[in-house]
Design a protein around this motif. Structure first.
Motif, mmCIF file in Angstrom:
data_model
loop_
_atom_site.group_PDB
_atom_site.id
_atom_site.type_symbol
_atom_site.label_atom_id
_atom_site.label_comp_id
_atom_site.label_asym_id
_atom_site.label_seq_id
_atom_site.Cartn_x
_atom_site.Cartn_y
_atom_site.Cartn_z
ATOM 1 N N VAL A 265 -8.308 36.098 3.750
ATOM 2 C CA VAL A 265 -7.845 36.047 2.357
ATOM 3 C C VAL A 265 -6.480 36.718 2.238
ATOM 4 N N VAL A 266 -6.335 37.889 2.841
ATOM 5 C CA VAL A 266 -5.135 38.691 2.620
ATOM 6 C C VAL A 266 -3.901 38.072 3.286
ATOM 7 N N VAL A 267 -4.020 37.581 4.534
ATOM 8 C CA VAL A 267 -2.812 36.997 5.153
ATOM 9 C C VAL A 267 -2.414 35.690 4.450
ATOM 10 N N ALA A 268 -3.396 34.927 3.964
ATOM 11 C CA ALA A 268 -3.082 33.670 3.263
ATOM 12 C C ALA A 268 -2.347 33.981 1.958
ATOM 13 N N TRP A 269 -2.887 34.934 1.236
ATOM 14 C CA TRP A 269 -2.285 35.331 -0.059
ATOM 15 C C TRP A 269 -0.924 35.981 0.164
ATOM 16 N N ALA A 270 -0.831 36.851 1.176
ATOM 17 C CA ALA A 270 0.431 37.555 1.438
ATOM 18 C C ALA A 270 1.532 36.571 1.827
ATOM 19 N N SER A 271 1.161 35.517 2.561
ATOM 20 C CA SER A 271 2.144 34.526 2.971
ATOM 21 C C SER A 271 2.744 33.830 1.747
ATOM 22 N N LYS A 272 1.906 33.607 0.726
ATOM 23 C CA LYS A 272 2.424 33.018 -0.513
ATOM 24 C C LYS A 272 3.390 33.981 -1.192
ATOM 25 N N LYS A 273 3.069 35.255 -1.129
ATOM 26 C CA LYS A 273 3.911 36.238 -1.831
ATOM 27 C C LYS A 273 5.277 36.382 -1.173
ATOM 28 N N ILE A 274 5.303 36.383 0.169
ATOM 29 C CA ILE A 274 6.598 36.622 0.831
ATOM 30 C C ILE A 274 7.234 35.306 1.290
ATOM 31 N N GLU A 275 6.519 34.220 1.128
ATOM 32 C CA GLU A 275 7.020 32.888 1.525
ATOM 33 C C GLU A 275 7.463 32.851 2.983
ATOM 34 N N ARG A 276 6.711 33.551 3.811
ATOM 35 C CA ARG A 276 6.923 33.511 5.265
ATOM 36 C C ARG A 276 5.552 33.530 5.926
ATOM 37 N N PRO A 277 5.468 33.028 7.149
ATOM 38 C CA PRO A 277 4.177 33.140 7.838
ATOM 39 C C PRO A 277 3.826 34.609 8.122
ATOM 40 N N VAL A 278 2.539 34.937 7.980
ATOM 41 C CA VAL A 278 2.049 36.298 8.240
ATOM 42 C C VAL A 278 0.964 36.195 9.307
ATOM 43 N N LYS A 279 1.187 36.857 10.431
ATOM 44 C CA LYS A 279 0.245 36.740 11.552
ATOM 45 C C LYS A 279 -0.474 38.061 11.813
ATOM 46 N N TRP A 280 -1.784 37.960 11.952
ATOM 47 C CA TRP A 280 -2.585 39.140 12.302
ATOM 48 C C TRP A 280 -3.528 38.782 13.450
ATOM 49 N N VAL A 281 -3.576 39.640 14.451
ATOM 50 C CA VAL A 281 -4.519 39.465 15.562
ATOM 51 C C VAL A 281 -5.274 40.781 15.738
ATOM 52 N N ALA A 282 -6.582 40.715 15.726
ATOM 53 C CA ALA A 282 -7.390 41.942 15.847
ATOM 54 C C ALA A 282 -7.232 42.560 17.224
ATOM 55 N N GLU A 283 -7.136 43.872 17.249
ATOM 56 C CA GLU A 283 -7.266 44.573 18.521
ATOM 57 C C GLU A 283 -8.764 44.755 18.765
ATOM 58 N N ARG A 284 -9.138 45.042 20.002
ATOM 59 C CA ARG A 284 -10.566 45.066 20.316
ATOM 60 C C ARG A 284 -11.318 46.101 19.472
ATOM 61 N N THR A 285 -10.709 47.242 19.251
ATOM 62 C CA THR A 285 -11.418 48.254 18.455
ATOM 63 C C THR A 285 -11.581 47.793 17.004
ATOM 64 N N GLU A 286 -10.592 47.055 16.483
ATOM 65 C CA GLU A 286 -10.766 46.491 15.131
ATOM 66 C C GLU A 286 -11.953 45.533 15.105
ATOM 67 N N SER A 287 -12.130 44.791 16.196
ATOM 68 C CA SER A 287 -13.276 43.880 16.262
ATOM 69 C C SER A 287 -14.581 44.668 16.229
ATOM 70 N N PHE A 288 -14.641 45.719 17.011
ATOM 71 C CA PHE A 288 -15.858 46.546 17.005
ATOM 72 C C PHE A 288 -16.146 47.068 15.597
ATOM 73 N N LEU A 289 -15.080 47.514 14.916
ATOM 74 C CA LEU A 289 -15.266 48.151 13.612
ATOM 75 C C LEU A 289 -15.564 47.150 12.503
ATOM 76 N N SER A 290 -14.889 45.979 12.538
ATOM 77 C CA SER A 290 -14.905 45.157 11.327
ATOM 78 C C SER A 290 -15.469 43.751 11.487
ATOM 79 N N ASP A 291 -15.767 43.281 12.688
ATOM 80 C CA ASP A 291 -16.514 42.021 12.803
ATOM 81 C C ASP A 291 -17.903 42.278 12.231
ATOM 82 N N ASN A 292 -18.517 41.228 11.665
ATOM 83 C CA ASN A 292 -19.868 41.521 11.182
ATOM 84 C C ASN A 292 -20.776 41.851 12.367
#
Lengths: 791, 262
Positions: A265-292
């Motif tokens: 949701v956030v990268v899609a919305w942010a891309s509209k706000k800045i009118e540029r592509p916004v790329k995010w890639v999870a680091e492994r620890t982010e996956s541990f913390l925030s994947d369901n």
């Protein structure tokens, strides 16, 4: 030629790209003028936020934009949703807290999203993220499943932290079965919390085109159409017709990529706000913390028995941990995907299950490979094993005595089981595992100083999650049909669009085999296309072992429409009546003649409907040009795979170290399209199931910090943890789809945990919980020794 | 990872000259690079010592085995000389991490990092190692100071680790199932006049277990350890193993190590 495709061990068409490093995952996509995002996440399990100060960070080098929950609220971006409404036994609806994609004023688990920092480079985004000042007031966290209902609410207005109090079954009838029982067997069980650990971490790129006003989201998703629907309808990120979601190659999902996540949701919305592509890639620890996460149940189970070994009732009480928020499939997983399966493959006349689902300050849980069915199977197969011991019957004989024998069979809870032969797979597994010589093997292990144990698991699962009418009547927010479109191209090759999504399931191969078989086209000339909402029709994606039974059937139906249209065109060209034209192995043949046209010729004719030089192919009256057909398939029932797994373990008496030394599987998946692919699915599933039983565990400390947030502490099983798996199959085709397919993706994770734990407990003579780590086993052995000495 | 200057040096002198309070020597990088990626360690200068020829290699004599600091675990594990002189050391190297780690990680890097659960420090203690640095020789008993802490001074570079060849020896490790570091590792080495038993994974730094050593000195057999009691006081306790379990494992592994000595 074509008739050999179904059931044939065709090597995977997708192997070449994946094995040579040419897969194209979201992280491999780089767009012109792209920016990089890093998320500021809560370091606390529970806190209120008084202020998010971005002033210093905004001036850091390279920063393009920093957005917080306030910005999200100003733009009226909606919260993340639970997709399935569950009603409590008192008739009230489930209670769900707000779940903003960026925190409003509270955070509820370590890793909860607070702000997005967007910069020219990833390092600049990370540097700036360190400068975002968040004023947290840390509150006492509720962490443990068992404590939640006795703790103060973590969300306003959700009393006892209870999402719902669900009841399934006839309580009165079940109580009666228990009061008439000769014996009652009881167990308390823990189903440990797991972290899915897809090989590819999640990733998302928002790409807004201000000229066309189209928004594209590239995301590692199992169901791009559903993500687009949710982001349009609920999060109000962008209207659906101007919104394209692409899930390109995706490296494993296991349920963890079902959700439309905050980052999407956030990268899609942010891309509209800045009118540029916004790329995010999870680091492994982010996956541990925030994947369901998955599982996390506490269960009390009781089984009512007659002296002859007949089971007369089962009673289950479960507390399921939802984590901090309710996700898309999170509320149905511990209810309708769990409770109906507590009967197992047995003919049990009375059953009743109560599930209380609670919120805690931990990562949200949701469907994880098997989703509810591994939890149910663990309960049934553990208590059935205890019951057989209690009665003094052989494990196989006890199961056979209680198996469902006649089909269709209406179970006392929900399911109407269409087909099966449980004795067949049990007998075959006994033979393949050399059960009759087990005691010899036990003695051989003993001579080496090892304790050997054997464990059974005879499972029944419900796959394909459908039909829509049924799932919607029990709270699903969508119908669960599947779509397919077949475009037979003028040059004779075929493009197949499926609403299912492959993230390791080998659809490129299996679906091509189905189309090749149906249309008589070589599989090299068939391309399976999925994962892009701009390409094919709306589809529901892949989870719940549904792709073949539901999505595969949609493909069959679309093929049938292609053949029917082709028959009319062929009849005209061959100067015959359509009913005189037969289709076989890619050819339309006029009955009792040698007049025929290949399907390729017919396709060509459909695109050149007239006369031009040598080409003479005017279409019959009323037939439109082109050869494109679409089908939406909604099955009449779930499908019901079943099987027998037999596990043998060896335990080191000194250290408690436990190894699976022999593992036998016999599954009934109905019709198998590609045994090579199916065996791969079973291997992976069994490995994950053994992982849950012996190794994996998501561990939070008392304050809600995730201790197992890297591979240094979270024990992912590795190849050397497993013996060679011995596989066999039996087959009773499903009657709910024309392929007869039942689904194979989750069986391993469903069946393996109880098979392994029953073996461990058989070896050591003590009840222990998953995962059976060396220390736990060692302590149990010492306890057992003391008990024996005392006796 | 934050930016840094990268230097590839050809000799020890050059390496020392570049060293500063904000620099790090890089051999296999098996710990340094992940720490940098996680932003746990920040350096202005990385000095790559892999190309210093003298630092790598294995030399053996009747009394000692010398291993160059940048010799990889895989080289030690597969070396015929090591297997002949101290086979337990080759076995230890073969059990470190995974094939990727063994083909990058080095002996010098391992002991300079001094992870409390690393394998090599126990070998150094048990095998009376002398650590030859760019500046001096340091006995293993004085080298390992505390958690991730050694006697090395800033800019001091390990060049060679010299092990004393024992009569017989054995290393037994109970690996952490996740990381494959030692939950407990016990290294037993028997010399003419002494028995050394070094334990890793259990406290903040590798140590010698005097109780077991004295029991073995009079009677070098597994049964000599039956009556030894190991107190868990001060031992590490974590989600993988409590201090009591570690105490239990020390004895179990020591007995296996004694039985496996060759």
């Amino acid at each position: 030629m074509a008739s050999s495709l179904i059931g044939s061990r065709v090597e995977r068409k997708e192997d070449k790209k994946f094995l040579t490093g040419k897969g194209r995952y979201t992280a491999d996509i780089n767009l012109a003028n792209q920016t990089y995002a890093y998320f500021v996440r809560s370091p606390h399990a529970r806190a209120t936020i008084s202020k998010v100060d971005i002033s210093k960070a905004s001036n850091a080098p390279g920063v393009v934009k920093i957005l917080t929950g306030d910005d999200l609220a100003k733009d009226k971006i909606g919260g993340l949703i639970a997709g399935w409404k569950i009603v409590s036994q008192d008739g009230t609806d489930m209670k769900c807290p707000p779940h903003p994609p960026l925190a409003n004023n509270t955070v509820n688990f370590v890793g909860d999203h607070v702000a997005i920092v967007i910069a020219e480079t990833l390092d600049q985004a990370k540097d700036a993220a360190e400068k975002v000042r968040v004023d947290y007031k840390v509150l006492k966290a509720v962490v443990n499943t068992g404590d939640a209902m006795n703790s103060k609410p973590i969300h306003d207005g959700i009393d006892k932290n209870l999402c719902y109090d669900f009841l399934l079954g006839d309580k009165g009838k079940t109580d009666e079965a228990f009061s008439n029982a000769d014996k009652v067997v009881k167990l308390d069980l823990v189903n440990n919390r797991l972290i899915p650990n897809a090989m590819e971490p999640r990733a998302a790129i928002g790409d807004y085109n201000p000229s066309s006003e189209e928004l594209t989201l590239y995301t590692a998703s199992q169901n791009p159409h559903l993500s687009r629907l949710i982001l349009s309808a609920f999060n109000a990120v962008h209207p659906e017709h101007k919104f394209r979601v692409v899930a390109p190659d995706v490296g494993g999902g296991f349920g963890s990529k079902i959700n439309a996540y905050a980052e999407d949701v956030v990268v899609a919305w942010a891309s509209k706000k800045i009118e540029r592509p916004v790329k995010w890639v999870a680091e492994r620890t982010e996956s541990f913390l925030s994947d369901n996460h998955g599982r996390d149940h506490l269960t009390h189970v009781e089984l009512a028995l007659k002296n002859d070994g007949k089971i007369t009732g089962i009673k289950v009480e479960t507390i399921a941990n939802l984590g901090a928020y309710a996700l898309v499939f999170a509320t149905v997983t511990p209810t309708y995907l769990y409770a109906p399966l507590l009967i197992g493959p047995y003919d049990i006349p009375a059953a009743c299950c109560n599930v209380k689902t609670v919120y805690t300050n931990t990562a949200p849980t949701d469907a994880y490979r098997g989703a509810g069915r591994p939890e149910a199977t663990y309960v049934v197969e553990r208590i059935v094993t205890e019951a057989a011991k209690e009665i003094g019957m052989d494990q196989a004989e006890f199961r056979k005595k209680n198996f469902i024998n006649k089909f269709p069979h209406q179970q006392c809870l929900v399911h109407n089981i269409d087909s099966g032969d449980y004795n067949a797979h049990l007998d075959k597994a006994l033979e393949l595992s050399d059960y009759k010589n087990f005691e010899n093997r036990r003695s051989q292990s003993s001579a080496k100083g090892k304790l050997r144990g054997i464990g059974f698991s005879t499972y029944l699962e419900a796959c394909g999650i459908a039909p829509s009418a049924v799932v919607m009547s029990i709270g699903a927010g969508v119908g669960l049909w599947e779509s397919a479109e077949i475009r037979f191209n003028a040059t004779g090759n075929v493009s197949v669009f499926t609403g299912a999504h492959s993230h390791g399931q080998s659809h490129d191969t299996t679906f091509a085999q189905i189309v090749g078989e149906k249309l008589g086209v070589p599989i090299e000339n068939i391309d399976i296309i999925h994962g892009d909402t701009d390409k094919g029709p709306f589809g529901m994606g892949t989870y719940g072992s549904r792709s073949l039974a539901v999505g595969g059937t949609a493909i069959v139906k679309a093929c049938d429409k292609i053949i029917e249209k082709g028959r009319k065109v062929a009849a005209k060209m061959l100067e015959a009546k359509p009913e005189e034209v037969e289709f076989k192995d890619g050819e339309f043949i006029v009955k009792n003649s040698n007049k025929k046209k290949t399907i390729g010729e017919i396709a060509f004719a459909c695109y050149l409907p007239g006369t031009y030089g040598d080409i003479k192919s005017p279409l019959p009256e009323g037939v439109e040009p082109g050869l494109v057909e679409t089908s939406f398939f909604d099955p009449s029932n779930f499908s019901f795979p079943s099987g027998t797994h037999i596990c043998e373990v060896e335990v080191d008496q000194d250290t408690g170290e436990t190894k699976v030394v022999k593992y036998t599987v016999v599954d009934d998946f109905g019709t198998i399209i590609n045994p090579l692919v199916v065996e791969g699915q079973v291997h992976g599933g069994v490995a994950q199931g053994i992982g849950q039983a012996l190794y994996e565990n998501a561990h939070y400390d008392e304050s809600g910090q995730l201790i197992t947030a890297s591979y240094m502490d979270y024990t992912m099983p590795r190849a050397d943890n497993f013996p060679e798996f011995k596989l066999g199959f039996t087959s009773t085709p499903a009657t709910s789809n024309p392929l007869g397919a039942k689904g194979c993706g989750e069986a391993g994770t469903i069946a393996a945990p109880p098979a392994v734990m029953n073996a461990v407990i058989d070896a050591i003579g003590e009840d222990i919980s998953m995962p059976a780590t060396s220390e736990k086993v060692c302590n149990a052995l010492q306890k057992n020794k003391k008990n024996k000495e005392a006796a | 990872m934050k930016g840094f200057n990268f230097h590839s040096v050809k000799n020890v002198k050059e390496a020392k000259k570049l060293a500063s309070g904000k620099s790090a020597f890089l051999a296999g990088g098996m710990t340094t690079i992940p720490a940098m990626k996680l932003r746990l360690a920040l350096y202005s200068d990385i000095i790559d010592i892999k190309n210093i020829k003298d630092l790598s290699g294995i030399k053996v004599s009747s009394k000692s085995l010398r291993i160059g600091a940048t010799t990889k675990h895989a080289e030690v594990a597969s070396s015929k000389e090591v297997k002949r002189a101290i086979s337990s050391l080759a076995h230890l190297a073969d059990g470190i991490g995974d094939p990727q780690v063994r083909n990058r990680g080095t002996i010098g890097g391992s002991i300079a990092n001094n992870d409390p659960a690393a394998d090599y420090p126990s070998a150094c203690l048990a095998l009376n190692a002398i650590i030859h640095t760019s500046d001096r020789k340091i006995g293993a008993d004085k080298f390992f100071k505390g958690m991730f802490e050694t006697a090395l001074k800033k800019g001091e570079l390990i060049q060679t680790v010299e092990f004393q060849v024992p009569d017989k020896s054995c290393y037994v490790k109970f690996p952490n199932p996740a990381s494959r570091y030692a939950i407990v590792g016990v290294y037993v080495a028997k010399y003419k006049k002494e028995v050394n038993v070094a334990v890793t994974g259990v406290e903040s730094v590798v140590f010698r277990c005097k109780k077991i050593e004295s029991a073995l000195k009079s009677n070098f057999s597994s049964s000599a350890l039956d009556s030894v009691k190991i107190s868990s006081s001060g031992f590490n306790s974590d989600i993988h193993a409590s201090s009591d379990y570690r105490a239990h494992l020390i004895k179990v592994l020591a007995k296996k190590a004694v039985a496996g000595c060759k």
